[in-house]
Scaffold this active site. Structure first.
Site, PDB file in Angstrom:
ATOM      1  N   TYR A   1       0.840  -1.212   0.000  1.00  0.00           N
ATOM      2  CA  TYR A   1       0.000   0.000   0.000  1.00  0.00           C
ATOM      3  C   TYR A   1       0.871   1.255   0.000  1.00  0.00           C
ATOM      4  CZ  TYR A   1      -3.698   3.237   1.513  1.00  0.00           C
ATOM      5  OH  TYR A   1      -4.587   4.287   1.604  1.00  0.00           O
TER       6      TYR A   1
ATOM      7  N   LYS B   1       1.092   4.223  -2.982  1.00  0.00           N
ATOM      8  CA  LYS B   1       0.771   5.635  -2.738  1.00  0.00           C
ATOM      9  C   LYS B   1       1.979   6.522  -3.009  1.00  0.00           C
ATOM     10  CE  LYS B   1      -3.579   5.138  -1.561  1.00  0.00           C
ATOM     11  NZ  LYS B   1      -4.649   5.626  -2.454  1.00  0.00           N
TER      12      LYS B   1
HETATM   13  P1  NDP Z   1     -13.387   2.420   1.170  1.00  0.00           P
HETATM   14  O1  NDP Z   1     -12.807   1.046   1.148  1.00  0.00           O
HETATM   15  O2  NDP Z   1     -14.314   2.804   2.247  1.00  0.00           O
HETATM   16  O3  NDP Z   1     -14.064   2.738  -0.248  1.00  0.00           O
HETATM   17  C1  NDP Z   1     -13.355   2.476  -1.428  1.00  0.00           C
HETATM   18  C2  NDP Z   1     -14.292   2.500  -2.603  1.00  0.00           C
HETATM   19  O4  NDP Z   1     -13.521   2.203  -3.790  1.00  0.00           O
HETATM   20  C3  NDP Z   1     -15.377   1.438  -2.507  1.00  0.00           C
HETATM   21  O5  NDP Z   1     -16.584   1.931  -3.005  1.00  0.00           O
HETATM   22  C4  NDP Z   1     -14.833   0.335  -3.409  1.00  0.00           C
HETATM   23  O6  NDP Z   1     -15.826  -0.499  -3.951  1.00  0.00           O
HETATM   24  C5  NDP Z   1     -14.161   1.138  -4.484  1.00  0.00           C
HETATM   25  N1  NDP Z   1     -13.199   0.293  -5.209  1.00  0.00           N
HETATM   26  C6  NDP Z   1     -12.201  -0.435  -4.677  1.00  0.00           C
HETATM   27  N2  NDP Z   1     -11.608  -1.171  -5.627  1.00  0.00           N
HETATM   28  C7  NDP Z   1     -12.258  -0.901  -6.786  1.00  0.00           C
HETATM   29  C8  NDP Z   1     -12.127  -1.373  -8.109  1.00  0.00           C
HETATM   30  N3  NDP Z   1     -11.211  -2.306  -8.441  1.00  0.00           N
HETATM   31  N4  NDP Z   1     -12.948  -0.886  -9.057  1.00  0.00           N
HETATM   32  C9  NDP Z   1     -13.883   0.019  -8.740  1.00  0.00           C
HETATM   33  N5  NDP Z   1     -14.066   0.505  -7.507  1.00  0.00           N
HETATM   34  C10 NDP Z   1     -13.268   0.034  -6.523  1.00  0.00           C
HETATM   35  O7  NDP Z   1     -12.101   3.374   1.167  1.00  0.00           O
HETATM   36  P2  NDP Z   1     -11.923   4.915   1.649  1.00  0.00           P
HETATM   37  O8  NDP Z   1     -13.096   5.721   1.295  1.00  0.00           O
HETATM   38  O9  NDP Z   1     -11.424   4.887   3.033  1.00  0.00           O
HETATM   39  O10 NDP Z   1     -10.672   5.312   0.742  1.00  0.00           O
HETATM   40  C11 NDP Z   1     -10.774   6.178  -0.373  1.00  0.00           C
HETATM   41  C12 NDP Z   1      -9.370   6.627  -0.759  1.00  0.00           C
HETATM   42  O11 NDP Z   1      -8.749   7.263   0.356  1.00  0.00           O
HETATM   43  C13 NDP Z   1      -8.429   5.481  -1.149  1.00  0.00           C
HETATM   44  O12 NDP Z   1      -7.597   5.919  -2.213  1.00  0.00           O
HETATM   45  C14 NDP Z   1      -7.603   5.267   0.102  1.00  0.00           C
HETATM   46  O13 NDP Z   1      -6.356   4.679  -0.181  1.00  0.00           O
HETATM   47  C15 NDP Z   1      -7.474   6.692   0.584  1.00  0.00           C
HETATM   48  N6  NDP Z   1      -7.137   6.834   1.995  1.00  0.00           N
HETATM   49  C16 NDP Z   1      -7.931   6.262   2.967  1.00  0.00           C
HETATM   50  C17 NDP Z   1      -7.588   6.384   4.294  1.00  0.00           C
HETATM   51  C18 NDP Z   1      -8.412   5.753   5.379  1.00  0.00           C
HETATM   52  O14 NDP Z   1      -7.903   5.639   6.511  1.00  0.00           O
HETATM   53  N7  NDP Z   1      -9.638   5.354   5.141  1.00  0.00           N
HETATM   54  C19 NDP Z   1      -6.392   7.136   4.705  1.00  0.00           C
HETATM   55  C20 NDP Z   1      -5.663   7.730   3.626  1.00  0.00           C
HETATM   56  C21 NDP Z   1      -6.029   7.569   2.318  1.00  0.00           C
HETATM   57  P3  NDP Z   1     -16.058  -2.009  -3.353  1.00  0.00           P
HETATM   58  O15 NDP Z   1     -16.203  -1.843  -1.865  1.00  0.00           O
HETATM   59  O16 NDP Z   1     -17.285  -2.417  -4.042  1.00  0.00           O
HETATM   60  O17 NDP Z   1     -14.838  -2.779  -3.726  1.00  0.00           O
END
Ligand code: NDP
Length: 244
Positions: free
Chosen positions: A149, A153
């Protein structure tokens, strides 16, 4: 004063849950025509009910050919938020090929690919554009069990800088937001252990994790004309973690 995105067309990836979903709703309420891309159809159905007018696009971003066809047909867009990512935590010595490939495909390769498709359309249309890539504090600090991860990033930050350099002449800005932990599904899976989360919070000068809205506000700023002279930058939404 609230930012207005009236009439702008926006694509948000990973919009079914968490940060991406909140970005899609905020952009739609601010007047944008939003296409919400995600993997699970039920999430997109509930989003469309919550926010009528949002256009759903159900797709697995790890599938290069499906992405090419679906994103190409959905555009053009002036705004793009590459938010979708997966976090499969494994100790370095136990990282599997499958987890490595999945994480690289979704977190990095899909960002490059979706951005290529959208930027080509922006250039053909002759419209200025803004791209925000959702990175993390993990791009700049080693975190235990985050070998893959963190690597994706870190690479995403650099990809964003090269994109900013090459797309600048077309008036397309590219920036990242780099949040600390946010208690979305992803955050809860990885940081629910109270000992682990307390140790992280102790390293954050503001003494807390980020809220979804903290991240949404920074993304909207970087998409908006209020940041018209900012490109190639990473906006920390980390409560000071990186300076501590
Ligand atoms: P979530 O896991 O809550 O949501 C991620 C979303 O992305 C889900 O709707 C998921 O769909 C979708 N997704 C994942 N893989 C795919 C794929 N292959 N194709 C299409 N859609 C996909 O994550 P967050 O909202 O927490 O994270 C959002 C961003 O923020 C990410 O880039 C993460 O790395 C970043 N981030 C998050 C942090 C945290 O602590 N939460 C901290 C720092 C950065 P599904 O569930 O159906 O797979």
């Amino acid at each position: 004063p609230h930012l207005s995105f009236h009439g702008r067309r926006a694509l948000v990836t990973g919009a079914g849950k968490g940060i991406g979903r909140a970005v899609a709703v905020a952009l739609s309420r601010a007047g944008a025509r939003v296409t919400a891309l995600s993997r699970t159809a039920a999430d997109l159905e509930s989003l469309a009910r919550e926010c009528p007018g949002i256009e759903p696009l159900c797709l697995d971003l790890a599938d290069w050919d499906a992405t090419e066809a679906a994103v190409g047909a959905a555009g053009p867009f002036e705004l793009l938020v590459n938010n979708a990512a997966v976090a499969v935590l494994q100790p370095f010595l136990e990282v599997t090929r499958a987890a490595f490939d999945r994480c690289l495909d979704v977190n990095l390769r899909a960002v490059l690919h979706v951005s290529q498709i959208v930027a080509r359309q922006m250039i053909t249309q002759g419209t200025p554009g803004a791209i925000v890539n959702v990175s993390s504090q993990a791009s700049q600090r080693a975190l235990r069990d985050h070998a893959v991860y963190c690597s994706t990033k870190s690479a995403l930050d650099m990809l964003s800088k090269v994109m900013a350099m090459e797309l600048g002449p077309y008036k397309i800005r590219v920036n990242t937001v780099n949040p600390t932990v946010v208690m979305t599904d992803m955050g809860r899976i990885n940081w629910s252990d109270p000992q682990k989360s307390a140790a992280m919070i102790n390293r954050i000068p503001l003494g807390k994790f980020a809220e979804v809205d903290d991240v949404v506000n920074s993304i909207l700023f970087l998409l908006s004309d209020k940041s018209a002279m900012t490109t190639g930058s990473s906006l920390m939404v980390d409560g000071g973690f990186l300076v501590s």
